[in-house]
Design a protein around this motif. Structure first.
Motif, PDB file in Angstrom:
ATOM      1  N   LEU A   4       9.055  -8.806   0.048  1.00  0.00           N
ATOM      2  CA  LEU A   4      10.207  -9.224   0.852  1.00  0.00           C
ATOM      3  C   LEU A   4       9.873  -9.777   2.246  1.00  0.00           C
ATOM      4  CD1 LEU A   4      13.095  -6.680   0.176  1.00  0.00           C
ATOM      5  CD2 LEU A   4      13.059  -9.114  -0.311  1.00  0.00           C
ATOM      6  N   PRO A   5       9.004  -9.104   3.030  1.00  0.00           N
ATOM      7  CA  PRO A   5       8.732  -9.645   4.366  1.00  0.00           C
ATOM      8  C   PRO A   5       8.240 -11.083   4.295  1.00  0.00           C
ATOM      9  CG  PRO A   5       7.779  -7.474   4.167  1.00  0.00           C
ATOM     10  CD  PRO A   5       8.249  -7.857   2.812  1.00  0.00           C
ATOM     11  N   PHE A  32       0.879   3.842  -3.031  1.00  0.00           N
ATOM     12  CA  PHE A  32       0.509   5.243  -2.810  1.00  0.00           C
ATOM     13  C   PHE A  32       1.636   6.153  -3.253  1.00  0.00           C
ATOM     14  CE2 PHE A  32      -2.062   8.520  -1.320  1.00  0.00           C
ATOM     15  CZ  PHE A  32      -1.358   9.388  -0.506  1.00  0.00           C
ATOM     16  N   MET A  33       2.880   5.737  -2.950  1.00  0.00           N
ATOM     17  CA  MET A  33       4.035   6.524  -3.372  1.00  0.00           C
ATOM     18  C   MET A  33       4.062   6.612  -4.900  1.00  0.00           C
ATOM     19  SD  MET A  33       8.044   5.765  -2.802  1.00  0.00           S
ATOM     20  CE  MET A  33       8.085   4.771  -4.283  1.00  0.00           C
ATOM     21  N   PHE A  58       9.767  -5.811  -3.912  1.00  0.00           N
ATOM     22  CA  PHE A  58      10.184  -5.249  -2.634  1.00  0.00           C
ATOM     23  C   PHE A  58       9.121  -5.480  -1.578  1.00  0.00           C
ATOM     24  CE2 PHE A  58      14.154  -3.321  -3.414  1.00  0.00           C
ATOM     25  CZ  PHE A  58      14.173  -2.931  -4.738  1.00  0.00           C
ATOM     26  N   ASP A 114       1.421   6.427  -6.895  1.00  0.00           N
ATOM     27  CA  ASP A 114       0.353   7.328  -7.321  1.00  0.00           C
ATOM     28  C   ASP A 114       0.777   8.775  -7.161  1.00  0.00           C
ATOM     29  OD1 ASP A 114      -2.705   5.548  -6.421  1.00  0.00           O
ATOM     30  OD2 ASP A 114      -1.747   5.900  -8.355  1.00  0.00           O
ATOM     31  N   VAL A 115       1.512   9.080  -6.078  1.00  0.00           N
ATOM     32  CA  VAL A 115       1.908  10.470  -5.825  1.00  0.00           C
ATOM     33  C   VAL A 115       3.078  10.886  -6.713  1.00  0.00           C
ATOM     34  CG1 VAL A 115       2.876  12.012  -4.104  1.00  0.00           C
ATOM     35  CG2 VAL A 115       1.108  10.419  -3.448  1.00  0.00           C
ATOM     36  N   LEU A 116       4.108  10.040  -6.778  1.00  0.00           N
ATOM     37  CA  LEU A 116       5.331  10.441  -7.472  1.00  0.00           C
ATOM     38  C   LEU A 116       5.386  10.013  -8.937  1.00  0.00           C
ATOM     39  CD1 LEU A 116       7.961   9.705  -4.676  1.00  0.00           C
ATOM     40  CD2 LEU A 116       6.718  11.801  -5.138  1.00  0.00           C
ATOM     41  N   ASP A 117       4.469   9.106  -9.349  1.00  0.00           N
ATOM     42  CA  ASP A 117       4.423   8.669 -10.744  1.00  0.00           C
ATOM     43  C   ASP A 117       5.772   8.101 -11.187  1.00  0.00           C
ATOM     44  OD1 ASP A 117       3.058  10.235 -13.767  1.00  0.00           O
ATOM     45  OD2 ASP A 117       2.912   8.227 -12.924  1.00  0.00           O
ATOM     46  N   GLY A 147      -6.787   4.378  -8.354  1.00  0.00           N
ATOM     47  CA  GLY A 147      -5.336   4.554  -8.337  1.00  0.00           C
ATOM     48  C   GLY A 147      -4.571   3.246  -8.297  1.00  0.00           C
ATOM     49  N   ASP A 148      -3.260   3.360  -8.510  1.00  0.00           N
ATOM     50  CA  ASP A 148      -2.419   2.176  -8.435  1.00  0.00           C
ATOM     51  C   ASP A 148      -2.384   1.664  -7.006  1.00  0.00           C
ATOM     52  OD1 ASP A 148       0.153   3.246 -10.810  1.00  0.00           O
ATOM     53  OD2 ASP A 148      -1.826   2.326 -11.085  1.00  0.00           O
ATOM     54  N   ILE A 189       0.846  -1.202   0.000  1.00  0.00           N
ATOM     55  CA  ILE A 189       0.000   0.000   0.000  1.00  0.00           C
ATOM     56  C   ILE A 189       0.875   1.242   0.000  1.00  0.00           C
ATOM     57  CG2 ILE A 189      -1.809   1.263   1.212  1.00  0.00           C
ATOM     58  CD1 ILE A 189      -2.658  -1.322   2.509  1.00  0.00           C
ATOM     59  N   LEU A 190       1.952   1.208   0.820  1.00  0.00           N
ATOM     60  CA  LEU A 190       2.875   2.347   0.873  1.00  0.00           C
ATOM     61  C   LEU A 190       3.489   2.598  -0.496  1.00  0.00           C
ATOM     62  CD1 LEU A 190       4.693   4.423   2.390  1.00  0.00           C
ATOM     63  CD2 LEU A 190       6.239   2.555   2.869  1.00  0.00           C
ATOM     64  N   LEU A 191       4.002   1.530  -1.136  1.00  0.00           N
ATOM     65  CA  LEU A 191       4.662   1.712  -2.429  1.00  0.00           C
ATOM     66  C   LEU A 191       3.649   2.115  -3.504  1.00  0.00           C
ATOM     67  CD1 LEU A 191       7.236  -1.209  -2.320  1.00  0.00           C
ATOM     68  CD2 LEU A 191       7.608   1.188  -1.871  1.00  0.00           C
ATOM     69  N   PHE A 223     -11.691   7.542  -8.444  1.00  0.00           N
ATOM     70  CA  PHE A 223     -10.835   6.552  -9.097  1.00  0.00           C
ATOM     71  C   PHE A 223     -10.015   5.873  -8.013  1.00  0.00           C
ATOM     72  CE2 PHE A 223     -12.302   7.247 -13.076  1.00  0.00           C
ATOM     73  CZ  PHE A 223     -11.878   8.385 -13.754  1.00  0.00           C
TER      74      PHE A 223
END
Lengths: 260, 425
Positions: free
Chosen positions: A27-28, A6-7, A24, A9-12, A146-147, A2-4, A144
């Motif tokens: 990984l856990p 959202f990142m 990545f 979606d924000v940073l494209d 989003g990714d 979710i973090l990646l 929408f």
């Protein structure tokens, strides 16, 4: 994930980075996975392989990573219509839950039942929250997804498939996504020119979508079934998804005893 | 709150989605010329700072105490991974800065307003890079920790889940700018994995002088302990967030406290014979080494004059990591004494935060472009208090002063523990 997502979606982020983000995020799971890495050889193949159980070791973890990458990205590219991304997740989640309950009911092995219960504990929240999102995202979309959403949903399903030990079944549920991926391969690999958006052409006068020559399931269905409104096309694709899931159940039923 | 002003929304381009087929990613002719790259990292400064810390730390690990081989190996493997994390972060911050600036996540340095530097767009929220590299290092480490058993894995992954959740909420806060009431409770949500999965003991050891009054030497708090854990998370994150506003202050305080935590951990491991106790402190080391390494990488860019800003992403991430290690390492009282400046700042801020005294948007000192000095206002922050006490200062010297104060606080804590040994517990 979710973090990646959202990142992203924000940073494209560039698409090459998009592809490996799920590795990545997985990984856990890969690092903490202490379960068995063996696979059961299908009965008809036992004479050829010589073993009935094969320990894949690190190859199993590689498979887990690739499954995560596939599930997330395949949902992400089978998109573009109002309600398609959430809708496909809802259909597959429903099928997963039915599969899990059926397996719990039909089994006597407590570990096997725990694995499917694990899957239920993650897919029920996925289904419930996705239905809530669908309430706003269904045609005509107020929001929408989003990714963030497609990556989150794909990762959740990959995770439950891996930890519930039913990833082959999951892959058959993903049949439309696999077909879409295969249709998209020529353009994604660069063999055929790939535009920014591979969406159908919208005609404002009639309100109908026409299929272009892009390699997506959406366009393929339009070329096959003729021009459609966005809503009816989406419903058609979701019905196709559901038929794919029923086909999977039927396949499992037919092959019981024969396959494993 | 950080010393920056968010760019106004009406000159940012709202990204359009599937409908707008004329928007292409990077090939559009309307793309503005790319922003100038950020300044190079202040490697010399970081090198000096690192050596200051590493020399005593490595001495403690290798020569001072006789630490058992397995444990030492795990700690050194973790240190190696953290070092790799440092270089990756240094490499990735300029890359991320471009993406962040392009999406209008930048601010102007208020403490340089009136000078040419006050017009430079400084990329924000670079804490996301630190957070992601930290997570990758921390996640990968568990593969190499050969002393891991399933309980350890559960605790470790719960800790990582909390930290990851906090990075997500922090980044979401930086992007969406949530109201401050929501900001306050975000860490409670992020601490949920820890609280739900915490299977450790919830007892506290009563300080010896109080035993006659309480009647017990060990008290089981039950759910109150979990409440305390949640509140500690909220406190650590927000207290770092408000003790901010100068270039390098947020990252600097984290670096100082992390260094103190690591020294404390090593000392406790060296001085103890209880394997469970040693494991708890080792657990803390495994999370704080990557925090220190990645934070140093960020400090290389964030130190005065800042090329990047860290955002709430970083302060929340750092605060949560330290709260988590304090909780799972069972040394949260020691951690709170390390946080003395933050506690003082919080107490000074209470009148304004509670609304009793009028609270402006930024409680920063006043910058004079002519002299380049900061003057303390009447706002209730440690930054302003120090300025009122010590007179006008440049931003850099004030920051150094505050960080030295932080370090003195940590030394005071060590001294306090030494004096009270045997008497307290």
């Amino acid at each position: 994930m979710i973090l990646l997502g959202f990142m992203d979606d924000v940073l494209d982020v560039p698409w090459r980075v998009k592809l490996i983000l799920p590795s990545f995020a997985a990984l856990p799971l890969l690092m903490a996975y202490a379960g068995h890495t063996t696979i059961i050889i299908p009965k008809p193949l036992i004479p050829y392989v010589g073993l009935d159980v094969l320990d894949l070791g690190w190859i199993y973890k590689l498979y887990m990573g690739l499954l995560a990458v596939f599930c997330t990205n395949s949902i992400n590219i089978h998109a573009g219509l109002n309600g398609l991304e959430v809708g496909q997740t809802v259909v597959i989640s429903g099928a997963i839950l039915i599969h899990n309950i059926m397996q719990i009911g039909a089994s006597t092995d407590p570990e096997y039942k725990q694995a499917h219960a694990f899957s239920i504990y993650l897919v029920q929240p996925l289904l419930a929250t996705s239905l809530a999102l669908l309430a706003y995202n269904w045609y005509p979309s107020s929001v929408f997804v989003g990714d963030t959403y497609t990556y989150f949903a794909g990762m959740t399903m990959a995770v439950v498939g891996i930890l519930g030990h039913y990833s082959e079944t999951l892959l058959v549920f993903f049949l439309p996504q696999i077909l879409n991926f295969l249709l998209s391969l020529p353009q994604l690999s660069g063999y055929v020119k790939c535009p920014r958006h591979r969406l159908p052409r919208f005609d404002p006068q009639t309100g109908l979508l026409t299929g272009t020559n892009d390699g997506t399931l959406v366009n393929f269905f339009l070329r096959l079934f003729g021009r459609k409104t966005e809503k009816s096309l989406c419903i058609l694709l979701l019905v196709f998804q559901a038929i794919g899931c029923c086909f999977c159940f039927m396949l499992r039923w037919i092959l019981t005893g024969w396959y494993k | 709150m950080a010393a920056r002003k968010r760019a106004s929304p009406n000159n940012s381009e709202k990204p359009s989605r599937a409908e707008d087929s004329s928007k292409t990613a990077a090939k559009s002719p309307e793309t503005p010329p790319s922003d100038p790259p950020i300044a190079p990292p202040k490697s010399g400064f970081i090198l000096k700072l690192s050596i200051c810390f590493l020399v005593p730390y490595l001495y403690l690990i290798n020569y001072c105490y006789n630490i058992d081989q397995e444990l030492k190996r795990s700690i050194l493997i973790n240190a190696g991974l953290s070092l790799a994390g440092f270089f990756v972060t240094v490499r990735m911050i300029p890359v991320a800065s471009r993406y962040v600036s392009r999406r209008n996540l930048f601010g102007y340095d208020i403490n340089k307003k009136g000078t040419p530097q006050g017009t430079v767009k400084v990329p924000e929220s670079l804490g996301i890079v630190v957070g992601i590299v930290f997570l990758v290092v921390a996640i990968s480490f568990q593969y190499f920790n050969f002393t891991a058993d399933s309980n350890w894995l559960v605790e470790y992954n719960a800790a990582l889940a909390s930290i990851c959740f906090m990075i997500l909420l922090g980044f979401m806060d930086d992007v969406l700018d949530v109201p401050w009431r929501v900001k306050l409770i975000l860490p409670s949500f992020a601490a949920l994995p820890l609280l739900m999965a915490y299977a450790g003991h919830t007892t506290i050891i009563i300080p010896k002088p109080l035993i006659p009054y309480v009647g017990l030497d060990v008290l089981d708090l039950g759910w109150i302990y979990k409440l305390y854990m949640g509140l500690l998370a909220v406190f650590c994150t927000n207290s770092i967030n408000i003790h901010a506003g100068l270039n390098g202050l947020e990252v600097g305080q984290t670096v100082v406290i992390s260094g103190a935590i690591l020294i404390h951990n090593i000392m406790q491991i060296g001085a103890s014979t209880d394997p469970e106790y040693k494991q708890a402190h080792a657990f803390s080391i495994y999370l704080v080494q990557p925090l220190l390494a990645t934070s140093l990488a960020l400090l290389a860019y964030n130190w005065y004059p800042s090329s990047v800003f860290v955002g709430d992403t970083y302060t929340y991430f750092a605060g949560m990591t330290m709260a988590v290690v304090g909780i799972l390492g069972h040394y949260s009282e020691t951690l709170l004494v390390f946080f003395l400046p933050q506690i003082l700042n919080f107490l000074l801020s209470l009148p304004q935060l509670s609304g009793y005294v009028k609270c402006p948007r930024h409680r920063l000192p006043r910058f004079d472009p002519q002299t380049g000095l900061l003057t303390g206002t009447n706002d209730g922050t440690l930054v302003n208090f120090f300025l009122r006490l010590f007179g006008r200062k440049t931003e850099k010297s004030l920051c150094i002063l505050l960080l030295v104060f932080q370090a003195i606080g940590c030394c005071f804590c060590f001294m306090l523990r030494w004096i009270l040994t045997g008497w307290y517990k």
